[in-house]
Design a protein around this motif. Structure first.
Motif, PDB file in Angstrom:
ATOM      1  N   GLY A  51       0.941  -1.137  -0.213  1.00  0.00           N
ATOM      2  CA  GLY A  51       0.382   0.143  -0.283  1.00  0.00           C
ATOM      3  C   GLY A  51       1.019   1.199  -0.021  1.00  0.00           C
ATOM      4  O   GLY A  51       0.790   2.408  -0.894  1.00  0.00           O
ATOM      5  N   ASN A  52       1.801   1.359   0.664  1.00  0.00           N
ATOM      6  CA  ASN A  52       2.462   2.470   0.319  1.00  0.00           C
ATOM      7  C   ASN A  52       3.498   2.424   0.047  1.00  0.00           C
ATOM      8  O   ASN A  52       3.838   3.861  -1.227  1.00  0.00           O
ATOM      9  N   LEU A  53       4.004   1.157  -0.528  1.00  0.00           N
ATOM     10  CA  LEU A  53       4.813   1.430  -2.491  1.00  0.00           C
ATOM     11  C   LEU A  53       4.244   2.150  -2.945  1.00  0.00           C
ATOM     12  O   LEU A  53       4.750   2.435  -4.317  1.00  0.00           O
ATOM     13  N   SER A  54       3.289   1.351  -3.340  1.00  0.00           N
ATOM     14  CA  SER A  54       1.826   1.996  -4.238  1.00  0.00           C
ATOM     15  C   SER A  54       1.482   3.654  -4.502  1.00  0.00           C
ATOM     16  O   SER A  54       1.820   4.385  -5.314  1.00  0.00           O
ATOM     17  N   ILE A  55       1.456   4.139  -2.986  1.00  0.00           N
ATOM     18  CA  ILE A  55       1.256   5.415  -2.860  1.00  0.00           C
ATOM     19  C   ILE A  55       2.467   6.353  -3.229  1.00  0.00           C
ATOM     20  O   ILE A  55       2.452   7.449  -3.885  1.00  0.00           O
ATOM     21  N   LEU A  56       3.656   6.840  -2.734  1.00  0.00           N
ATOM     22  CA  LEU A  56       4.711   6.753  -3.002  1.00  0.00           C
ATOM     23  C   LEU A  56       4.869   6.760  -4.788  1.00  0.00           C
ATOM     24  O   LEU A  56       5.859   7.523  -4.850  1.00  0.00           O
ATOM     25  N   VAL A  57       5.251   5.701  -5.225  1.00  0.00           N
ATOM     26  CA  VAL A  57       5.077   4.958  -6.652  1.00  0.00           C
ATOM     27  C   VAL A  57       4.108   6.379  -7.656  1.00  0.00           C
ATOM     28  O   VAL A  57       4.444   6.590  -8.341  1.00  0.00           O
ATOM     29  N   ALA A  58       2.664   6.313  -6.819  1.00  0.00           N
ATOM     30  CA  ALA A  58       1.587   7.463  -7.812  1.00  0.00           C
ATOM     31  C   ALA A  58       2.172   8.280  -7.612  1.00  0.00           C
ATOM     32  O   ALA A  58       1.915   9.433  -8.240  1.00  0.00           O
ATOM     33  N   HIS A  66       1.882  16.390  -7.652  1.00  0.00           N
ATOM     34  CA  HIS A  66       2.885  17.048  -6.731  1.00  0.00           C
ATOM     35  C   HIS A  66       2.007  17.834  -5.806  1.00  0.00           C
ATOM     36  O   HIS A  66       2.662  19.634  -5.965  1.00  0.00           O
ATOM     37  N   LYS A  67       1.059  17.754  -5.289  1.00  0.00           N
ATOM     38  CA  LYS A  67       0.858  18.936  -4.633  1.00  0.00           C
ATOM     39  C   LYS A  67       0.970  18.948  -2.838  1.00  0.00           C
ATOM     40  O   LYS A  67       1.925  17.796  -2.333  1.00  0.00           O
ATOM     41  N   PHE A  72       2.286  15.775   1.021  1.00  0.00           N
ATOM     42  CA  PHE A  72       2.815  15.113   3.264  1.00  0.00           C
ATOM     43  C   PHE A  72       2.082  13.658   3.317  1.00  0.00           C
ATOM     44  O   PHE A  72       2.652  12.940   4.195  1.00  0.00           O
ATOM     45  N   LEU A  73       1.240  13.134   2.296  1.00  0.00           N
ATOM     46  CA  LEU A  73       0.995  12.062   2.137  1.00  0.00           C
ATOM     47  C   LEU A  73       2.400  10.912   2.607  1.00  0.00           C
ATOM     48  O   LEU A  73       2.351  10.212   2.791  1.00  0.00           O
ATOM     49  N   CYS A  74       3.315  11.109   1.105  1.00  0.00           N
ATOM     50  CA  CYS A  74       4.870  10.187   1.080  1.00  0.00           C
ATOM     51  C   CYS A  74       4.951  10.316   2.127  1.00  0.00           C
ATOM     52  O   CYS A  74       5.652   9.220   2.587  1.00  0.00           O
ATOM     53  N   MET A  75       5.198  11.468   3.014  1.00  0.00           N
ATOM     54  CA  MET A  75       6.519  11.025   3.861  1.00  0.00           C
ATOM     55  C   MET A  75       5.945  10.178   5.285  1.00  0.00           C
ATOM     56  O   MET A  75       6.307   9.689   5.694  1.00  0.00           O
ATOM     57  N   LEU A  76       4.266  10.353   4.899  1.00  0.00           N
ATOM     58  CA  LEU A  76       3.097   9.612   6.071  1.00  0.00           C
ATOM     59  C   LEU A  76       3.237   7.870   6.080  1.00  0.00           C
ATOM     60  O   LEU A  76       3.905   7.562   6.478  1.00  0.00           O
ATOM     61  N   SER A  77       4.066   7.870   4.530  1.00  0.00           N
ATOM     62  CA  SER A  77       4.233   6.627   3.934  1.00  0.00           C
ATOM     63  C   SER A  77       5.412   6.068   4.067  1.00  0.00           C
ATOM     64  O   SER A  77       5.309   4.931   4.666  1.00  0.00           O
ATOM     65  N   THR A  78       6.770   7.221   3.773  1.00  0.00           N
ATOM     66  CA  THR A  78       7.683   6.585   4.391  1.00  0.00           C
ATOM     67  C   THR A  78       8.309   6.332   5.592  1.00  0.00           C
ATOM     68  O   THR A  78       8.762   5.250   6.168  1.00  0.00           O
ATOM     69  N   VAL A 301      -6.982   3.811   2.660  1.00  0.00           N
ATOM     70  CA  VAL A 301      -8.250   4.961   2.677  1.00  0.00           C
ATOM     71  C   VAL A 301      -8.214   5.592   2.266  1.00  0.00           C
ATOM     72  O   VAL A 301      -8.904   6.230   1.740  1.00  0.00           O
ATOM     73  N   TYR A 302      -6.838   5.961   1.799  1.00  0.00           N
ATOM     74  CA  TYR A 302      -6.386   7.535   0.802  1.00  0.00           C
ATOM     75  C   TYR A 302      -6.806   6.637  -0.534  1.00  0.00           C
ATOM     76  O   TYR A 302      -6.995   7.254  -1.398  1.00  0.00           O
ATOM     77  N   GLY A 303      -6.467   5.316  -0.943  1.00  0.00           N
ATOM     78  CA  GLY A 303      -7.084   4.422  -2.139  1.00  0.00           C
ATOM     79  C   GLY A 303      -8.511   5.161  -2.160  1.00  0.00           C
ATOM     80  O   GLY A 303      -8.495   5.408  -3.421  1.00  0.00           O
ATOM     81  N   VAL A 304      -8.798   4.523  -1.148  1.00  0.00           N
ATOM     82  CA  VAL A 304     -10.107   3.815  -1.698  1.00  0.00           C
ATOM     83  C   VAL A 304     -10.758   5.780  -1.677  1.00  0.00           C
ATOM     84  O   VAL A 304     -11.738   6.383  -2.251  1.00  0.00           O
TER      85      VAL A 304
END
Length: 329
Positions: A51-58, A66-67, A72-78, A301-304
């Motif tokens: 899930g988190n790698l998918s968020i980062l790649v997306a 790039h907003k 911030f979501l990328c920071m959370l996933s990392t 949650v963010y994906g849905v």
């Protein structure tokens, strides 16, 4: 007494216990279920990585994402990925084969990283609440307030804050003597679980641990609550029902993530300090829920709830399947 603990107590080295080694017991009282408990741990660990790698790649591969909110979501996933790698491998080793032996240095390092990452995550959640506040209450100034420089500074502040607040804890524990036992009735080196094993005066450790937790959880929850109170006031001033619904919809994902992250954290925190009559295995299960569930559920949650991320993730997977089919041909 559990069989695992009995074997440790009866070992020939117990009388001359190596001060540089601790033993993580797992979940006392549920040793017979360790293998079964490893199944949800594996599922949650896999979901966290995927899930988190998918968020980062997306986000990285889609310029439209790039907003500030997605950065911030990328920071959370990392942070979630790093926290998972600091706990899940050792947890599975304990559940699968009782490999609870851990050096004192590794124990202190695990303690530092687990709690530091949790503090960093709380800081990022606060930043995301501020992002929603600016987007709804000051939409015309959004681009000028949340610039790339400000976002980078917030990321650095999250790292520094978590690291600095946790840095004294290993040194405070390093001054203690562990003359009673080196067996930690837990699945990971939690701060208070280690402190309870020490002889002598542990008040500085307890006071500092409580102070650091309140500075993070208390301050961040207050600021997040204040942000959403201001957001609610601004939303109620909107003229149409559709506008109010749209504004609140942009906050839905973040509110869900806050509930997922802080609810088990608060349960674990208060149970550890005030739940003396709660069975130990209940507290340890809550502590593991606190570490395992948020990293696995946040991307879902963010994906849905976020159409842009959902569509980008689908495109990434479709592209990956297309490449795999070409290679196989």
């Amino acid at each position: 007494m559990s069989r695992t603990l009995w074997r440790i107590m009866e070992s020939p080295n117990h009388t001359n216990l190596d001060p540089s080694v601790f033993f993580l017991l797992g979940i006392p009282g549920l040793e017979h279920f360790h293998l079964w408990l490893s199944l949800p741990v594996c599922c949650l660990g896999t979901a966290t990585i995927v899930g988190n790698l998918s968020i980062l790649v997306a986000v990285v591969t889609e310029p439209a994402l790039h907003k500030p909110v997605y950065l911030f979501l990328c920071m959370l996933s990392t942070i979630d990925l790093a926290a998972s790698f600091s706990t899940v491998p050792k947890l599975l080793a304990i559940l699968w084969c009782g490999a609870g032996r851990i050096s004192a240095f590794a124990c202190l390092a695990q303690m530092f990283f687990i709690h530091a990452f949790c503090m960093m995550e709380s800081t990022v959640l606060l930043a995301m609440a501020f992002d929603r506040y600016v987007a709804i209450c000051h939409p015309l100034r959004y681009a000028t307030i949340l610039t790339d420089t400000i976002i980078a500074r917030i990321g650095v502040a999250a790292i520094v804050r978590g690291s600095v607040l946790m840095l004294p804890c290993p040194f405070l524990i390093g001054r203690l003597n562990f003359c009673r036992s080196h067996v930690i009735p837990h699945t990971y080196c939690e701060h208070m679980a280690v402190v309870k094993l020490a002889c002598g005066d542990t008040r500085p450790n307890r006071v500092y641990g409580l102070t650091a937790a309140l500075l993070v959880i208390g301050v961040d929850l207050f600021c997040i609550g204040l942000s959403y109170a201001l957001i609610a006031r601004a939303v109620l001033c909107l003229s149409t029902r559709e506008a109010r619904s749209k504004a609140l919809g942009t906050c839905g994902s973040h509110v869900c993530v806050i509930l997922i992250s802080y609810t088990p954290a608060l349960f674990s925190f208060f149970t550890h300090r005030f739940g003396r009559h709660i069975p130990p295995h209940i507290h340890i299960l809550l502590a593991n829920v606190y570490l395992l569930f948020p990293p696995a559920l946040n991307p879902m949650v963010y994906g849905v709830k976020t159409r842009e991320i959902r569509e980008r993730v689908v495109k990434v997977f479709q592209k990956g399947q297309g490449s795999a089919m070409k290679v196989s041909e």
